[in-house]
Write an enzyme that holds these catalytic residues in place. Sequence first.
Site, PDB file in Angstrom:
ATOM      1  N   ASP A  83       0.870  -1.192   0.000  1.00 56.13           N
ATOM      2  CA  ASP A  83       0.000   0.000   0.000  1.00 56.13           C
ATOM      3  C   ASP A  83       0.898   1.230   0.000  1.00 56.13           C
ATOM      4  O   ASP A  83       2.120   1.127   0.218  1.00 56.13           O
ATOM      5  CB  ASP A  83      -0.909  -0.007   1.243  1.00 56.13           C
ATOM      6  CG  ASP A  83      -1.882   1.178   1.263  1.00 56.13           C
ATOM      7  OD1 ASP A  83      -2.390   1.568   0.186  1.00 56.13           O
ATOM      8  OD2 ASP A  83      -2.132   1.734   2.349  1.00 56.13           O
ATOM      9  N   SER A  84       0.287   2.396  -0.217  1.00 59.00           N
ATOM     10  CA  SER A  84       1.050   3.643  -0.101  1.00 59.00           C
ATOM     11  C   SER A  84       1.457   3.889   1.350  1.00 59.00           C
ATOM     12  O   SER A  84       2.479   4.518   1.619  1.00 59.00           O
ATOM     13  CB  SER A  84       0.190   4.814  -0.590  1.00 59.00           C
ATOM     14  OG  SER A  84      -1.037   4.831   0.129  1.00 59.00           O
TER      15      SER A  84
ATOM     16  N   CYS B 190      -4.459  -1.563  -2.011  1.00 60.56           N
ATOM     17  CA  CYS B 190      -4.652  -0.134  -2.228  1.00 60.56           C
ATOM     18  C   CYS B 190      -5.583   0.041  -3.436  1.00 60.56           C
ATOM     19  O   CYS B 190      -5.256  -0.410  -4.538  1.00 60.56           O
ATOM     20  CB  CYS B 190      -3.295   0.508  -2.506  1.00 60.56           C
ATOM     21  SG  CYS B 190      -3.381   2.247  -2.960  1.00 60.56           S
TER      22      CYS B 190
ATOM     23  N   GLU C 110      -3.355   7.245   9.166  1.00 55.06           N
ATOM     24  CA  GLU C 110      -1.919   7.152   9.455  1.00 55.06           C
ATOM     25  C   GLU C 110      -1.680   7.552  10.914  1.00 55.06           C
ATOM     26  O   GLU C 110      -0.920   6.909  11.638  1.00 55.06           O
ATOM     27  CB  GLU C 110      -1.114   8.082   8.529  1.00 55.06           C
ATOM     28  CG  GLU C 110      -1.125   7.682   7.061  1.00 55.06           C
ATOM     29  CD  GLU C 110      -0.283   6.440   6.738  1.00 55.06           C
ATOM     30  OE1 GLU C 110       0.762   6.237   7.375  1.00 55.06           O
ATOM     31  OE2 GLU C 110      -0.695   5.669   5.841  1.00 55.06           O
TER      32      GLU C 110
ATOM     33  N   CYS D 141     -11.195   2.812   0.180  1.00 55.33           N
ATOM     34  CA  CYS D 141      -9.775   3.113   0.433  1.00 55.33           C
ATOM     35  C   CYS D 141      -9.407   2.264   1.628  1.00 55.33           C
ATOM     36  O   CYS D 141     -10.132   2.252   2.636  1.00 55.33           O
ATOM     37  CB  CYS D 141      -9.583   4.599   0.753  1.00 55.33           C
ATOM     38  SG  CYS D 141      -7.933   4.984   1.386  1.00 55.33           S
TER      39      CYS D 141
ATOM     40  N   HIS E 219      -7.330   2.551   3.861  1.00 60.22           N
ATOM     41  CA  HIS E 219      -7.089   3.262   5.123  1.00 60.22           C
ATOM     42  C   HIS E 219      -8.365   3.379   5.973  1.00 60.22           C
ATOM     43  O   HIS E 219      -8.293   3.456   7.196  1.00 60.22           O
ATOM     44  CB  HIS E 219      -6.579   4.684   4.845  1.00 60.22           C
ATOM     45  CG  HIS E 219      -5.113   4.766   4.548  1.00 60.22           C
ATOM     46  ND1 HIS E 219      -4.571   4.360   3.355  1.00 60.22           N
ATOM     47  CD2 HIS E 219      -4.071   5.224   5.297  1.00 60.22           C
ATOM     48  CE1 HIS E 219      -3.259   4.568   3.382  1.00 60.22           C
ATOM     49  NE2 HIS E 219      -2.927   5.085   4.545  1.00 60.22           N
TER      50      HIS E 219
HETATM   51  N1  DGL Z   1      -4.882   3.110   0.887  1.00 63.06           N
HETATM   52  C1  DGL Z   1      -5.020   3.652  -0.410  1.00 63.06           C
HETATM   53  C2  DGL Z   1      -6.297   3.196  -1.117  1.00 63.06           C
HETATM   54  O1  DGL Z   1      -6.842   2.157  -0.823  1.00 63.06           O
HETATM   55  C3  DGL Z   1      -4.750   5.081  -0.727  1.00 63.06           C
HETATM   56  C4  DGL Z   1      -4.279   6.103   0.201  1.00 63.06           C
HETATM   57  C5  DGL Z   1      -3.491   7.187  -0.506  1.00 63.06           C
HETATM   58  O2  DGL Z   1      -4.095   8.179  -0.954  1.00 63.06           O
HETATM   59  O3  DGL Z   1      -2.271   7.026  -0.588  1.00 63.06           O
HETATM   60  O4  DGL Z   1      -6.760   3.839  -2.024  1.00 63.06           O
END
Ligand code: DGL
Length: 270
Positions: A9-10, A73, A151, A184, A186
Amino acid sequence: MAGPVLVFDSGVGGLSVVAALRRHLPDTALAYCCDNAMLPYGTRPDPWLVERIVAVCEAAVNRTGADTLVVACNTASTLALEALRERLDVPVVGTVPAIKPAAQASRSGHLALLATSATVARPYTQRLIDSYAPHCQVEKVAADALVAEAERAIQGHAIDPAVVRQALSALVEDARIDTVVLGCTHFPLLRRWLDEAMPRAVTWVDSGDAIARRTAQVAVGPDARQGLDAAWVTSLLRDSSGATDASERLTRGLASFGFAAPCLLDVPSA
Ligand code: DGL
């Protein structure tokens, strides 16, 4: 040759998918890699992102000897799955917004998709809606501010409820919406705060369990788990004074998902 399942992931969002993988594959060794040097992905241009995602995933697969890659992600998967499958020799499992189960779960036929700016704008996302929810009204909501909050949550910082309320305001106003896709990775990490900010009961739908089931099908003889799994970052975090406190906080967050202190991944420049 067997290797771990690599979760990419990012940032820390992929840990929401790790939680599902641990439930479905408790004996499988995982490796975690986040491109935290370039976080967030959701506001970056597509051509740059494709090159970056392929470069980081290739470096991480080589470094870990992974036998399967899980792109945990949505922002990366709705853009770069094809490029990744072309470049890498291992099976690649993607994570895309759970529109289909959400359309099945909704009674009102009014859904919301909460995701990054990039994911809500992607043609891939619109194709999912056209294919699996043609009879539904889908409100697409970009909520990039929640990425930074997730985060912070993993690093043990307090969450700002005003940021979460603001991100949900369009959903709160439309009482017909009964099902919300967390598009997302996150966002499931913020479930407690999302529940608190939503004044009525809604069904939150994420892709974690579906990804874990798919991974169990494609991962061929992955390594067995032995203690803490390896984690990789593209940047060691420092706070504004230059101390590594944030890095220690990230290490504690990763440890709560079964990972060792992260090592720095060297990514060749494109
Ligand atoms: N966790 C990521 C997703 O599922 C993206 C978060 C980011 O913007 O880096 O899209």
